[in-house]
Design a protein around this motif. Structure first.
Motif, PDB file in Angstrom:
ATOM      1  N   VAL A  61      -9.754   3.269  -4.102  1.00  0.00           N
ATOM      2  CA  VAL A  61     -10.672   3.444  -2.973  1.00  0.00           C
ATOM      3  C   VAL A  61      -9.932   4.084  -1.801  1.00  0.00           C
ATOM      4  CG1 VAL A  61     -11.984   2.186  -1.198  1.00  0.00           C
ATOM      5  CG2 VAL A  61     -12.287   1.626  -3.624  1.00  0.00           C
ATOM      6  N   ALA A  62      -8.729   3.613  -1.535  1.00  0.00           N
ATOM      7  CA  ALA A  62      -7.949   4.155  -0.419  1.00  0.00           C
ATOM      8  C   ALA A  62      -7.608   5.628  -0.646  1.00  0.00           C
ATOM      9  CB  ALA A  62      -6.682   3.331  -0.225  1.00  0.00           C
ATOM     10  N   ALA A 113     -18.693   5.753  -5.217  1.00  0.00           N
ATOM     11  CA  ALA A 113     -19.907   6.319  -4.606  1.00  0.00           C
ATOM     12  C   ALA A 113     -20.197   5.626  -3.275  1.00  0.00           C
ATOM     13  CB  ALA A 113     -21.095   6.179  -5.557  1.00  0.00           C
ATOM     14  N   PHE A 114     -20.040   4.301  -3.238  1.00  0.00           N
ATOM     15  CA  PHE A 114     -20.240   3.560  -1.995  1.00  0.00           C
ATOM     16  C   PHE A 114     -19.195   3.982  -0.956  1.00  0.00           C
ATOM     17  CE2 PHE A 114     -19.823  -0.357   0.631  1.00  0.00           C
ATOM     18  CZ  PHE A 114     -21.126  -0.422   1.099  1.00  0.00           C
ATOM     19  N   THR A 115     -17.964   4.174  -1.408  1.00  0.00           N
ATOM     20  CA  THR A 115     -16.899   4.649  -0.512  1.00  0.00           C
ATOM     21  C   THR A 115     -17.279   5.991   0.083  1.00  0.00           C
ATOM     22  OG1 THR A 115     -15.234   3.463  -1.815  1.00  0.00           O
ATOM     23  CG2 THR A 115     -14.447   5.247  -0.374  1.00  0.00           C
ATOM     24  N   ARG A 116     -17.727   6.907  -0.766  1.00  0.00           N
ATOM     25  CA  ARG A 116     -18.131   8.235  -0.283  1.00  0.00           C
ATOM     26  C   ARG A 116     -19.251   8.105   0.753  1.00  0.00           C
ATOM     27  NH1 ARG A 116     -18.001  13.681  -1.524  1.00  0.00           N
ATOM     28  NH2 ARG A 116     -16.852  13.442  -3.448  1.00  0.00           N
ATOM     29  N   LEU A 149     -12.442  -3.089   3.370  1.00  0.00           N
ATOM     30  CA  LEU A 149     -11.412  -2.103   3.041  1.00  0.00           C
ATOM     31  C   LEU A 149     -11.787  -0.720   3.556  1.00  0.00           C
ATOM     32  CD1 LEU A 149      -8.828  -1.205   1.562  1.00  0.00           C
ATOM     33  CD2 LEU A 149     -10.187  -1.067  -0.537  1.00  0.00           C
ATOM     34  N   ILE A 150     -13.020  -0.318   3.320  1.00  0.00           N
ATOM     35  CA  ILE A 150     -13.457   1.010   3.769  1.00  0.00           C
ATOM     36  C   ILE A 150     -13.438   1.098   5.295  1.00  0.00           C
ATOM     37  CG2 ILE A 150     -15.383   2.652   3.784  1.00  0.00           C
ATOM     38  CD1 ILE A 150     -16.117   1.460   0.976  1.00  0.00           C
ATOM     39  N   ALA A 151     -13.836   0.034   5.969  1.00  0.00           N
ATOM     40  CA  ALA A 151     -13.783   0.021   7.437  1.00  0.00           C
ATOM     41  C   ALA A 151     -12.336   0.165   7.916  1.00  0.00           C
ATOM     42  CB  ALA A 151     -14.399  -1.265   7.975  1.00  0.00           C
ATOM     43  N   PHE A 152     -11.418  -0.556   7.286  1.00  0.00           N
ATOM     44  CA  PHE A 152     -10.006  -0.443   7.661  1.00  0.00           C
ATOM     45  C   PHE A 152      -9.500   0.973   7.407  1.00  0.00           C
ATOM     46  CE2 PHE A 152      -5.567  -0.305   6.372  1.00  0.00           C
ATOM     47  CZ  PHE A 152      -4.963  -0.723   7.543  1.00  0.00           C
ATOM     48  N   LEU A 153      -9.849   1.554   6.271  1.00  0.00           N
ATOM     49  CA  LEU A 153      -9.377   2.910   5.945  1.00  0.00           C
ATOM     50  C   LEU A 153      -9.896   3.928   6.952  1.00  0.00           C
ATOM     51  CD1 LEU A 153      -9.827   2.648   2.104  1.00  0.00           C
ATOM     52  CD2 LEU A 153      -7.636   2.770   3.328  1.00  0.00           C
TER      53      LEU A 153
END
Length: 179
Positions: A61-62, A113-116, A149-153
């Motif tokens: 994800v990262a 896909a959610f990450t994108r 995780l996505i918010a942190f990234l």
């Protein structure tokens, strides 16, 4: 929060190329509590003992988020972390190229896909986007970890970009002063 890992003493400083004693490093560390909290968040989110999403998925994800942004220094960092973790080279290639649609694994395809969605169009991270994750086999705690995780990234990418811009400005000002 997890103790800082000496191998990743300060990921942001390393990735942004901040040398100890430089003007940009000094500016960042004026609020040492913030720098320490940023590293602490990194250490916690990438702790192999963190339950839920396996470390390899979190690192993919990262890498994917860094590729989509784009943040080349973070792409290199997370690619190296995935190599250290012994991740499947094909998965690393897919995440590094930003093309998750070709993945056979529906769980990982849904995660990326959610990450994108959250990286490129956060407003579209609605109920339907969230419901796709449990449908792909993610438990609620895994969905929460993924969102954190996505918010942190997103924060990490912007922090590194801002520090690189400040570093370039400081370098330019130093060159102009010396001329």
């Amino acid at each position: 929060m997890t103790q800082a890992n000496p191998a990743t003493a300060d990921v942001v400083d390393n990735v942004a190329g901040l040398a100890a004693g430089s003007a940009t490093h000094a500016l960042r560390h004026q609020r040492e509590k913030v720098a320490a909290a940023t590293q602490g968040s990194y250490d916690a989110l990438f702790d192999p003992a963190l339950p839920g999403l396996p470390l390899t998925e979190r690192l993919l994800v990262a890498l994917y988020a860094a590729r989509l942004t784009p943040a080349p220094e973070l792409v290199a960092h997370y690619s190296a972390r995935l190599a250290q973790a012994g991740a499947d080279a094909d998965l690393v290639t897919v995440a590094g190229q930003g093309n998750a649609d070709s993945l056979a694994d529906p769980r990982l395809r849904a995660i990326l896909a959610f990450t994108r969605t959250l990286i490129e169009n956060p407003v579209a991270g609605d109920e339907a986007a969230l419901k796709a994750l449990p449908a792909a086999g993610l438990a609620t705690p895994e969905v929460v970890t993924l969102a954190q995780l996505i918010a942190f990234l997103s924060y990490q990418v912007r922090l590194v970009a801002g520090l690189k811009a400040l570093k370039a400005l400081n370098t330019l000002q130093s060159q102009e002063a010396a001329a």
